[in-house]
Scaffold this motif. Sequence first.
Motif, PDB file in Angstrom:
ATOM      1  N   ALA A 101      49.044  45.923  -5.632  1.00 47.38           N
ATOM      2  CA  ALA A 101      49.909  46.954  -5.499  1.00 47.38           C
ATOM      3  C   ALA A 101      49.553  47.732  -4.662  1.00 47.38           C
ATOM      4  CB  ALA A 101      50.146  47.687  -6.942  1.00 47.38           C
ATOM      5  N   ASN A 102      48.294  48.388  -4.734  1.00 44.83           N
ATOM      6  CA  ASN A 102      47.576  49.364  -3.639  1.00 44.83           C
ATOM      7  C   ASN A 102      47.401  48.590  -2.348  1.00 44.83           C
ATOM      8  OD1 ASN A 102      47.203  51.035  -5.891  1.00 44.83           O
ATOM      9  ND2 ASN A 102      45.451  50.509  -6.380  1.00 44.83           N
ATOM     10  N   GLN A 103      47.100  47.688  -2.268  1.00 43.17           N
ATOM     11  CA  GLN A 103      47.153  46.793  -0.946  1.00 43.17           C
ATOM     12  C   GLN A 103      48.366  47.088  -0.153  1.00 43.17           C
ATOM     13  OE1 GLN A 103      45.180  42.958  -0.883  1.00 43.17           O
ATOM     14  NE2 GLN A 103      45.161  42.778   1.281  1.00 43.17           N
ATOM     15  N   GLU A 104      49.658  46.609  -0.919  1.00 40.19           N
ATOM     16  CA  GLU A 104      50.749  46.663  -0.267  1.00 40.19           C
ATOM     17  C   GLU A 104      51.034  47.951   0.027  1.00 40.19           C
ATOM     18  OE1 GLU A 104      55.475  45.220  -1.242  1.00 40.19           O
ATOM     19  OE2 GLU A 104      53.777  44.778  -2.666  1.00 40.19           O
ATOM     20  N   LYS A 105      50.795  48.932  -0.629  1.00 39.70           N
ATOM     21  CA  LYS A 105      51.043  50.336  -0.341  1.00 39.70           C
ATOM     22  C   LYS A 105      50.310  50.842   0.556  1.00 39.70           C
ATOM     23  CE  LYS A 105      51.441  54.941  -2.690  1.00 39.70           C
ATOM     24  NZ  LYS A 105      51.082  55.702  -3.850  1.00 39.70           N
ATOM     25  N   LEU A 106      49.084  50.435   1.011  1.00 37.49           N
ATOM     26  CA  LEU A 106      48.227  50.862   1.903  1.00 37.49           C
ATOM     27  C   LEU A 106      48.782  50.316   3.387  1.00 37.49           C
ATOM     28  CD1 LEU A 106      45.626  52.807   2.736  1.00 37.49           C
ATOM     29  CD2 LEU A 106      44.360  50.692   2.040  1.00 37.49           C
ATOM     30  N   VAL A 107      49.215  48.926   3.396  1.00 35.77           N
ATOM     31  CA  VAL A 107      49.302  48.450   4.579  1.00 35.77           C
ATOM     32  C   VAL A 107      50.865  49.021   4.871  1.00 35.77           C
ATOM     33  CG1 VAL A 107      50.475  45.962   5.195  1.00 35.77           C
ATOM     34  CG2 VAL A 107      48.361  46.120   3.862  1.00 35.77           C
ATOM     35  N   ASN A 108      51.691  49.209   3.894  1.00 37.09           N
ATOM     36  CA  ASN A 108      52.905  49.858   4.351  1.00 37.09           C
ATOM     37  C   ASN A 108      52.831  51.353   4.822  1.00 37.09           C
ATOM     38  OD1 ASN A 108      54.579  47.740   3.779  1.00 37.09           O
ATOM     39  ND2 ASN A 108      54.706  48.541   1.487  1.00 37.09           N
ATOM     40  N   THR A 109      51.667  52.213   4.481  1.00 35.86           N
ATOM     41  CA  THR A 109      51.386  53.224   4.948  1.00 35.86           C
ATOM     42  C   THR A 109      50.890  53.035   6.340  1.00 35.86           C
ATOM     43  OG1 THR A 109      50.856  54.091   2.732  1.00 35.86           O
ATOM     44  CG2 THR A 109      49.902  55.263   4.560  1.00 35.86           C
ATOM     45  N   HIS A 110      49.840  52.454   6.606  1.00 35.80           N
ATOM     46  CA  HIS A 110      49.243  51.939   7.839  1.00 35.80           C
ATOM     47  C   HIS A 110      50.437  51.685   8.919  1.00 35.80           C
ATOM     48  CE1 HIS A 110      44.957  51.379   6.494  1.00 35.80           C
ATOM     49  NE2 HIS A 110      45.370  52.129   6.185  1.00 35.80           N
ATOM     50  N   ARG A 111      51.497  50.746   8.640  1.00 29.66           N
ATOM     51  CA  ARG A 111      52.446  50.547   9.605  1.00 29.66           C
ATOM     52  C   ARG A 111      53.423  51.483   9.781  1.00 29.66           C
ATOM     53  NH1 ARG A 111      52.756  44.153   7.262  1.00 29.66           N
ATOM     54  NH2 ARG A 111      51.364  43.249   8.560  1.00 29.66           N
ATOM     55  N   HIS A 112      53.655  52.327   8.838  1.00 32.78           N
ATOM     56  CA  HIS A 112      54.634  53.617   9.122  1.00 32.78           C
ATOM     57  C   HIS A 112      53.936  54.383   9.971  1.00 32.78           C
ATOM     58  CE1 HIS A 112      56.991  52.410   5.188  1.00 32.78           C
ATOM     59  NE2 HIS A 112      57.088  51.766   5.906  1.00 32.78           N
ATOM     60  N   TRP A 113      52.605  54.672   9.878  1.00 31.94           N
ATOM     61  CA  TRP A 113      51.853  55.528  10.532  1.00 31.94           C
ATOM     62  C   TRP A 113      52.003  54.975  12.061  1.00 31.94           C
ATOM     63  CZ3 TRP A 113      47.817  55.442  14.067  1.00 31.94           C
ATOM     64  CH2 TRP A 113      47.403  56.851  14.325  1.00 31.94           C
ATOM     65  N   VAL A 114      51.944  53.685  12.369  1.00 27.87           N
ATOM     66  CA  VAL A 114      51.876  53.404  13.720  1.00 27.87           C
ATOM     67  C   VAL A 114      53.302  53.530  14.311  1.00 27.87           C
ATOM     68  CG1 VAL A 114      52.061  51.312  14.971  1.00 27.87           C
ATOM     69  CG2 VAL A 114      49.988  51.391  13.345  1.00 27.87           C
ATOM     70  N   ILE A 115      54.375  53.367  13.453  1.00 29.11           N
ATOM     71  CA  ILE A 115      55.659  53.541  13.876  1.00 29.11           C
ATOM     72  C   ILE A 115      55.833  54.895  14.342  1.00 29.11           C
ATOM     73  CG2 ILE A 115      57.978  53.460  13.076  1.00 29.11           C
ATOM     74  CD1 ILE A 115      57.373  51.095  11.432  1.00 29.11           C
ATOM     75  N   SER A 116      55.402  55.833  13.251  1.00 28.85           N
ATOM     76  CA  SER A 116      55.539  57.319  13.784  1.00 28.85           C
ATOM     77  C   SER A 116      54.965  57.896  15.066  1.00 28.85           C
ATOM     78  CB  SER A 116      55.233  58.234  12.509  1.00 28.85           C
ATOM     79  OG  SER A 116      53.597  57.905  12.251  1.00 28.85           O
ATOM     80  N   GLN A 117      53.764  57.161  15.316  1.00 25.66           N
ATOM     81  CA  GLN A 117      52.923  57.364  16.535  1.00 25.66           C
ATOM     82  C   GLN A 117      53.857  56.863  17.585  1.00 25.66           C
ATOM     83  OE1 GLN A 117      50.042  58.918  17.284  1.00 25.66           O
ATOM     84  NE2 GLN A 117      50.448  59.890  15.430  1.00 25.66           N
ATOM     85  N   ILE A 118      54.460  55.945  17.515  1.00 27.45           N
ATOM     86  CA  ILE A 118      55.389  55.210  18.496  1.00 27.45           C
ATOM     87  C   ILE A 118      56.526  56.109  18.876  1.00 27.45           C
ATOM     88  CG2 ILE A 118      57.129  53.592  19.116  1.00 27.45           C
ATOM     89  CD1 ILE A 118      55.237  51.467  17.621  1.00 27.45           C
ATOM     90  N   GLY A 119      56.829  56.769  17.919  1.00 28.22           N
ATOM     91  CA  GLY A 119      58.156  57.836  17.994  1.00 28.22           C
ATOM     92  C   GLY A 119      57.684  59.043  18.714  1.00 28.22           C
ATOM     93  N   TYR A 120      56.553  59.294  18.440  1.00 30.80           N
ATOM     94  CA  TYR A 120      55.929  60.686  18.723  1.00 30.80           C
ATOM     95  C   TYR A 120      55.632  60.506  20.449  1.00 30.80           C
ATOM     96  CZ  TYR A 120      52.977  64.797  19.834  1.00 30.80           C
ATOM     97  OH  TYR A 120      52.570  65.845  20.465  1.00 30.80           O
ATOM     98  N   VAL A 121      54.935  59.329  20.589  1.00 29.80           N
ATOM     99  CA  VAL A 121      54.408  59.232  22.216  1.00 29.80           C
ATOM    100  C   VAL A 121      55.899  59.024  23.067  1.00 29.80           C
ATOM    101  CG1 VAL A 121      53.416  57.485  23.518  1.00 29.80           C
ATOM    102  CG2 VAL A 121      52.388  58.119  21.488  1.00 29.80           C
TER     103      VAL A 121
END
Length: 1431
Positions: A495-515
């Motif tokens: 459960a923690n691994q899935e949550k952490l993976v989603n967090t990392h990928r959402h961070w990547v998506i937010s970075q794409i939006g900011y750039v």
Amino acid sequence: MVVQTMMGETAVNNSNGVVLPMDEITVEMKKKDDILQCFYDITSMDVETRLKSITTLITTLKEIQDTFKPEHHKDITRYVSKVVEKTKVENEQFSPELNYSLKRLVIGLASTRDSARMGFSISLSEILHTFKDLIDLSWFFDFLAHHMDLTGKNLGERESHFGRLFGIMAIIKSSRLQEYDIVQLVPTKSISYNYNAPQSENIIECLLEQLLYLSKKKAMFTELSYEILVSLLEQIDDAKFEKLWAYLKPIIPKSPEEYSPDLLALLLFISQRYKKFNLIKHTSGWNHESIFHLKNLNLLKNSYRESSKSSPRVHKLWKFTFEILLADHHDNATISEFWLMIVEENLFKSTSQRKYLGLQLFEMLLPLVHPEIISDIFSTQVILSLSESLKKTSSLHEVGIQALQCISKTADISQAHRLALVLFFSKEYDRIDANIAVDVISELVKNLDAAGIKLYFEHLYRTFYNQEKAGTTSPVTASTTTEEDMDVDEVHKEANQEKLVNTHRHWVISQIGYVTKEIVQKPNEFIVELEPTILNLLQFLYFNSYFLPGVSAPVATPAAPVAKGKKNVKAPAAPVLSEQEKFLQDLQYNNKPVPELTQTTRDSCFNRFCSVLEELSFKSLHTGSIDGSMSNGELWATKLAQFQFDILVSKHENKPMLATFVPMGTKNIEKLFKIIQSIHQSPQAKSNQLVGFELLFAHVSLQYLTEPQEISEIIEDLVDSFQDLTNPKKPAANKKSAATAADRPLPFMILLDNLIGLLDKPSHVLRVIIKQFFSIFADYVSFQVLEHILTMVKAPVEELFNAGEEEEDEEDEDFKPITQEDIDRNNKEKEQQEEEDDDEEDEQEEGSDDEEQEDDDDEMDEDSDDDDDNTVNPELVARLKEKLGKHLLTEDDDEDEDDAAPPSAAEARALDNHLIEIFKSKKEKKNTFADVKSQTINLKIRLIDLLETYIKKFTNNPNEYIFKMMPLMIDATTFDEPSVSNRLIGLFKNKFSQIRSTTDATVKAEELNNLASQFFDNIIKSTEKEVKPPKEKKGKKEKKDKKDKKEEKVEQEEEEEEQPVKENNPFFYLLSGHSLYTTIRVLMSMPAPAPVVPATPKSKSKTAKAVATPVAAPSKFGALDVTMFTTKLNIILDHLLNRTNLVPTTFFTEFSQRFPTLIWSSISKLLSITESVQNDFNLKKMLDIMNALFKRKDSFGENGVLLIEHFPSIVASLTKLLVNISQNQKFKPQTVVAVLNILVNLIQNVLTFIKLDQVQSLISCKDVEHALSVVYKNSQKQANKDLAKRILRLLDIQQGELYELEKKKKQEKEEKKEAKQSKKKDIQNKMIENIEKSKKDRKNATTDAKVENKVKSRPKKKEDEVDALDKLDDDEEDKQVVEKVNTNNTKKNNKSNNSNSNNNNKSPSKPTSTDKKRKEPVEKVSKPIKKKQKQ
């Protein structure tokens, strides 16, 4: 004497202000006086001031010394400052100024004030360098040792030692040691060494031994001594250094672990300065020939650790170290290895002081390293310390902020440094504080170039796909975990691994939006350069939103070789993929996310895709194309729709598949894309309408996979409307088909319904595209379309979303539905029960007053129960009654019945379950209605946005539809939905207010005048109040039953619903006012219509026709119907003073500010209302309105025509008003002042347009003068009188009642003044007479006294002596009587002192009653005594 320096020449001002040239003596005196000032400026903290004063001192001393001779010491005529003259002559060859300067500078080396030591040391080094032929270094050292005595004879130990060190540094910095040789090869023995006054013949050896001695004396002198020693060695060549090594060798320990930071810094300098000198051979204890080899670093840990004691200053050791390591010698350790061993493990894992030094070293080293090593400098302990330093309470806060600021400075060095920092923070953002990572990346990304952004996106893609290491446990936790806990932790771990993976990928998506936001804000040239990168980004986001990567990519097999004769031709090589094709192949086949993407990640990908596409929809990279176009004119949406279509239609077996099942298939997408292809192939492909359809279809295609079932229905209607609009069918020949075609809605109406359906979708990019599409087709929109939109805005919630439809009740065995028969039966039972209650009430006697009061209270309670929102549903009561029967009593049951039988436990539980279901369903319905209502309001606001898009298109030249929409918008305002009404008001304020004029032929002045009349009527409705009939009084016997009350309430509610709500809606009046402003503004800009006047025919023949001749109409109000306007405005003015209704006042105030010229048409109405006012408040209100109008000079018309025209009537009305209010006490004096001020302003404004004689001819000056005289009589305020006089002066009225009154008042004042003066003279004369009389009396009294004294002075006879004795006896008796009387009076007065204490403050001229009583007996006694004396 004032000295001036101009153009390099020296001059002086004499007493007369004449500039004269200065003589030589004066110049010399000035120079020598400037020397003293230099010593104060040398100690300044300001570098420029310090250097300037040193330069001045050296040049002045040089000029003086060049002209000086030793015999001048005995010259009396030579000018020398008193301070300098008293100084002892140290050297006969030096001038007194140089002697004084050397002594003062040497003694000043011990000073602790500001920058005294540094300034004086630099000054001495410059003097030694300038006068190198005059000053011997050995002599100077002896001079220094004499004044800086180390024994503490003249100064303290600290001051003397530091003074000598700075003096030695001055000798070294003079750059004169190269001329001296090394003579003494062996150092002096410590026993025979005179540390206070060593021999200075060999100056280099002397300085070296002195520095080594001072470095050992105390720790506070060590670092400075070694630093000066380094400066000394910088001037020593290799040959001389080998001779000096004997002096340095004794201070070096056997093991490098015992090296101090200062010694290690010295040795590092020697190793770098003298390459031929092998330091390793001359020292011992090393593990390798290179000092910074990995084997030697452990030996140096202690030295670097101890360097933190110099905090907050970084020790010089680190500078030498970094210079050597950055040279990248092959035997030395790398900078990363050194940082890990010496800084990371040696400093950061220690005290806070050493952490402080570590952050300083980070700030120092980060800009120096290569971009590839930047990530190594950001070690684990550095990141932890930076995170800790963000706390304001941390001891590292100050240095941490400086370290963070160093990151941006490093990024400014080059794009490679910036990209390296961005990549590091994006990789390790989970180890860094979230605030630091986000802020730093957002700041660094702003200035990335195109290549850097491309690399950063590639890094983000890799991070998005590869998440295998995310969520893994740390080595510490893994080592402590037992086998028994493995099964328990496995679930939590996943459960923690899935949550952490989603967090990392959402961070990547937010970075794409900011750039991308930063990219879109850049110039178009920069976006064009990044166009392929942006396209790849959009494809990446869309693919990962809906698709799964394929199993294997299709391989392009080269063709087989063809044999020609005996030789075979080589087969063609496989085609080389372009960069774009390679990216698509990796995206669709090679890059597979590990672990797989979750639905939340896919949703965030699509949301980010829509946001990026929306931002690009406001940019056009191709001139002449609509927004959302690429540099080649193609739409971004079309390019992405092509990408979607290629994947879905691909026939490859292992092609990418959809992540979710789409039951509707992909036929609709194929249909849309075929239309897009046909648009491209059309000869009119560049027309805006076709491009608009292409834009709409492409975006709908991209949104299809979100809601395929709903959008598929919309696609069919869109395609049909497109075909009807682009290829309209020919009209049918037969009547039946023609009739059916006529009944069908217009194609654009169908398209509009589909657009509204898309507006209801949550996608914001769709709303933006629909606005853009509506703007493209604005020229083809009919009024029927706009009316349809406004009808939907006006429609209630239930009608718009069909929320009022009855829902089917689910059948339940225990809970049967109620039929109409059950309701009728229940109503009959209820009526019978009510009739029985009425009969019982009629039989009772008439109630008393108390009973009537109780009945009234019951009626009030019943009314309040009826008004309660939480009333019980009769259907619910009927169901419960049927279910429970005798266990339930209601209000309709007979009160005489016994209590209800208690239900059993099973029945009670059943009742509870039924009630839970009922209340739950009721709450769900309420929540559903609230959601539907909010959804409805949002849809209405989006529809208003469409209207705003249409209005914006025609703001500069509005058509007739713009004005026809206004009444519909006014009707759309509702009090229950203020957000919609506020949006409409904002539309009027922001868009309609910009409409000034129109040249559209469809706009008719007559229709606009009718609209203006309609808007006026809307505002007039606020003045119409419906008078409700009075309620009938109830008799004592008359009582209404419950049924009548309920029926009456229902009827009342129905009547209220029938009445228009808009009349009580403030938004209704606001929009009506704004609509009227816009309409009048346009009417006044339109040319006035020319009325047609029939001309009389010349001949009386029947065939003669009337010829119409146009007559020019007045153009000051344009095409506005002034008669209608004046009539309507006068109706509003009738209610201007109504305090209960603010609508007329608010409207008139704003209207007068917008159109002051039009108010003049109703000025007579304003004046009549002003004259009829009966109270001060209303009159002041009217005066404020008139004053605001008369102050607006732009309202007077051309050359003041309107003002001059109404000037006589205004003056006549105001004069009457002045007479009335000045004689009436109801009105305040301030009101009179207001009227007078209006008259003054009015007359002044008129005089600017016409002459005074014309003004006098327009008005009745007698009436004005009479009114002002009335004011003058009845007013007591001087301001009123002054204003009245001012008006008369403006009108040049010099005779009249007011002037006569003023003359009378002046005469009365003069008479009173004369009477006062005469009275004063009489009083003065009487006083003079009294004074003269008193003088005469005094003269007579003095002569009588002199005679009596002479008589008394004569010698007495015996008879006289006897008489004198008798007289003395009588005097003693009289004294005794007086004393008795006085004692009695004092006793009485002591009692009354407390009560009469307040009388002490009174003037002494008025004696109190007690004082009078006290004096009376004394006077009575004194009278006989005086008589005896006379006898």
